[in-house]
Each structure stands twice: as C-alpha cells, then as structure tokens.
Design a protein around this motif. Sequence first.
Motif, PDB file in Angstrom:
ATOM      1  N   LYS A   1       0.800  -1.228   0.000  1.00  0.00           N
ATOM      2  CA  LYS A   1       0.000   0.000   0.000  1.00  0.00           C
ATOM      3  C   LYS A   1       0.832   1.277   0.000  1.00  0.00           C
ATOM      4  O   LYS A   1       0.428   2.302  -0.542  1.00  0.00           O
ATOM      5  CB  LYS A   1      -0.945  -0.022   1.193  1.00  0.00           C
ATOM      6  CG  LYS A   1      -2.338  -0.458   0.733  1.00  0.00           C
ATOM      7  CD  LYS A   1      -3.402   0.234   1.498  1.00  0.00           C
ATOM      8  CE  LYS A   1      -4.564   0.634   0.633  1.00  0.00           C
ATOM      9  NZ  LYS A   1      -5.791   0.699   1.405  1.00  0.00           N
ATOM     10  N   GLU A   2       2.014   1.192   0.631  1.00  0.00           N
ATOM     11  CA  GLU A   2       2.810   2.409   0.774  1.00  0.00           C
ATOM     12  C   GLU A   2       3.586   2.753  -0.497  1.00  0.00           C
ATOM     13  O   GLU A   2       4.106   3.852  -0.632  1.00  0.00           O
ATOM     14  CB  GLU A   2       3.738   2.305   2.003  1.00  0.00           C
ATOM     15  CG  GLU A   2       4.789   1.205   2.004  1.00  0.00           C
ATOM     16  CD  GLU A   2       4.218  -0.222   2.003  1.00  0.00           C
ATOM     17  OE1 GLU A   2       4.973  -1.110   1.597  1.00  0.00           O
ATOM     18  OE2 GLU A   2       3.043  -0.447   2.388  1.00  0.00           O
ATOM     19  N   LYS A   3       3.651   1.837  -1.456  1.00  0.00           N
ATOM     20  CA  LYS A   3       4.438   2.090  -2.676  1.00  0.00           C
ATOM     21  C   LYS A   3       3.512   2.040  -3.902  1.00  0.00           C
ATOM     22  O   LYS A   3       2.942   0.987  -4.200  1.00  0.00           O
ATOM     23  CB  LYS A   3       5.525   1.011  -2.763  1.00  0.00           C
ATOM     24  CG  LYS A   3       6.576   1.317  -3.763  1.00  0.00           C
ATOM     25  CD  LYS A   3       7.802   0.415  -3.568  1.00  0.00           C
ATOM     26  CE  LYS A   3       8.736   0.583  -4.744  1.00  0.00           C
ATOM     27  NZ  LYS A   3       8.969  -0.645  -5.472  1.00  0.00           N
ATOM     28  N   PRO A   4       3.345   3.187  -4.602  1.00  0.00           N
ATOM     29  CA  PRO A   4       2.405   3.212  -5.720  1.00  0.00           C
ATOM     30  C   PRO A   4       2.645   2.104  -6.732  1.00  0.00           C
ATOM     31  O   PRO A   4       3.790   1.824  -7.092  1.00  0.00           O
ATOM     32  CB  PRO A   4       2.663   4.578  -6.378  1.00  0.00           C
ATOM     33  CG  PRO A   4       3.342   5.389  -5.339  1.00  0.00           C
ATOM     34  CD  PRO A   4       4.020   4.462  -4.397  1.00  0.00           C
TER      35      PRO A   4
ATOM     36  N   SER B   1      -2.455  -0.151  -3.691  1.00  0.00           N
ATOM     37  CA  SER B   1      -1.589   0.907  -4.224  1.00  0.00           C
ATOM     38  C   SER B   1      -1.831   1.149  -5.716  1.00  0.00           C
ATOM     39  O   SER B   1      -1.112   1.917  -6.341  1.00  0.00           O
ATOM     40  CB  SER B   1      -0.124   0.595  -3.951  1.00  0.00           C
ATOM     41  OG  SER B   1       0.270  -0.568  -4.639  1.00  0.00           O
TER      42      SER B   1
ATOM     43  N   TYR C   1      -4.318   4.587  -4.809  1.00  0.00           N
ATOM     44  CA  TYR C   1      -3.275   5.585  -5.035  1.00  0.00           C
ATOM     45  C   TYR C   1      -3.794   6.668  -5.997  1.00  0.00           C
ATOM     46  O   TYR C   1      -3.749   7.859  -5.706  1.00  0.00           O
ATOM     47  CB  TYR C   1      -2.015   4.911  -5.596  1.00  0.00           C
ATOM     48  CG  TYR C   1      -0.983   5.892  -6.050  1.00  0.00           C
ATOM     49  CD1 TYR C   1      -0.229   6.607  -5.118  1.00  0.00           C
ATOM     50  CD2 TYR C   1      -0.790   6.152  -7.408  1.00  0.00           C
ATOM     51  CE1 TYR C   1       0.715   7.542  -5.542  1.00  0.00           C
ATOM     52  CE2 TYR C   1       0.146   7.074  -7.833  1.00  0.00           C
ATOM     53  CZ  TYR C   1       0.892   7.766  -6.896  1.00  0.00           C
ATOM     54  OH  TYR C   1       1.802   8.686  -7.310  1.00  0.00           O
TER      55      TYR C   1
END
Length: 260
Positions: A18-21, A51, A55
């Motif tokens: 989730k933290e990295k597109p 993501s 995103y």
Amino acid sequence: MRQEVVLIKLGGSVITHKEKPMSVNNIAIDRILKALASVKVPIILIHGGGSFGHYWSTKYDMHSKPEKYSSEGIAIVHESMISLNHIIVKSMLKLRMKPYAVPPFSIILDKKPLGKKIFELASMTRDKITPVTYGDIVYRTPHKYSILSGDELMSIISSVIKPSKVIFAVNVNGIYKDPYGDEVIPLIEEKSSVNFSDVKFDVTGGMKRKFREALKISLTGIDVHFVNGLKPERILKALGNKKTEGTVIKGKRSSTRNAR
Ligand code: IP8
C-alpha cells in the motif's frame, strides 16, 4: 435461493504494497492463489485497489460520493484497476485456475445489482470458472462518477446470489475488540455488543467500511469471516469450516432482509 458458492474478497492491503504506488505483493498473491487452487469449492473472487486504484483515486481526489470528477482521473483509476486485475488473472492462469475477469460495470447499474448478470457469475462457477471482479470508479447517473469499493461489491453480489459463505481476507487478524488493542473478537452474534465506532480502522478507514458491508451481508443470514490474507491457511480453514484465528459474524435471519 442460496448458491453453493463462496465470495472471497482479497483486500488491497494484502495483494499490493500500500505504501508504494503501483506495487503488487507477488508473494502474497501467489500464496493465496495456490491455496485457493487447491480447493474444490466454487469461488467468486473480488479484489480491492490497494496501491493501484487507491493511489490514483486519492491523487485525483475521488470518493464514494457521486461527483463530476476529472475525466482523466476516471480513465487512469479504471486502467489501474484493470492492470491489477490482469495481474491476478494471469497468476491464476499460471496455476491452472480458470479465471474470468468481470468489470463491475457489467454487473451493476448506478451501484444497484444487475440480478441476471450476477446470477450468471454463480452459474459460471458450476463450469469450474472463477469470476474475478474488483473495486473501481463507476458511472452514476447523471454524468457523475463514484468509487465503488470491493467491499460494497461483496454485499451487492451477496444480496443477489446468497452465497454459502463470505470471506474478507484482510491484512490484520480480524476485528479487534478495541481500536488500540490486539485482541481479536472471534464471534459476533446478534446480541453481541460490538460498538461500530470502536472498530479498528486501517489507513484508508477501510476496516469500518468492511465491517458495515459485512453486517449487511450477515443480516441476510450468511456467515461472514474476517481472516488474515497474509496467512492463507486461515482462508483454507474458514473454507473448510475449521476453527482458525479471525472473526466470524454470524449470519442472522432478520426482517431487515436487505439492509442496503
Ligand atoms: O480497495 C477500491 O476498492 P477497495 C477501488 O475494495 C478503487 O476499497 C478504485 C479505489
């Protein structure tokens, strides 16, 4: 009529980082799909945006409220979800599963279920096919759009086909007793006193929404399971009616058959 089919939602936080597109969690996808490939139960799969869709929908400021959002954003969010769906479908094919990608566009109209099309999904599972649909940005009359979450799709599809079981594979161990603790509630029944506002939420506020949709589903008499998708053996146990760590919201018969 109840269908011999299980609805499984693979949370975006499980299948992507989730933290990295635009980054998939290939290990998690592979482990879950291998587990699902090993069972004979007819399944309809639904997946979230993680993501990918989340995103881009955040970037273009899109929400579940129908609005006139940027047309560029609509195109990009939708494409990102098709890409993620394609990754899942290709991984399933590698495992000799028989996936069939289903854009939500083809089974809903203004967030309402297209009953006949949804029944077709259940029929397809009897031909050993696994329909795979996903949260998306969808058209809302007139000339508006809104985010349709995979969680909403779970209750929309359930309201039509009445699956035998519903499983949310999430990135935590279940529904927690209080927002700051680590104690999972194993069973939620009609008389249990889970306070909606106490439900621990994830970064996107997603757990509350899942819980809300899960309650709607349980009101139609279907058991809803929350298990940690990063531990696929728990999905298998839930499928096989074996005890495992997680939360079960017991399906109840109610006069409010359709809480939607
Ligand atoms: O992850 C949302 O689906 P969810 C899909 O199930 C988009 O909430 C496009 C953000």
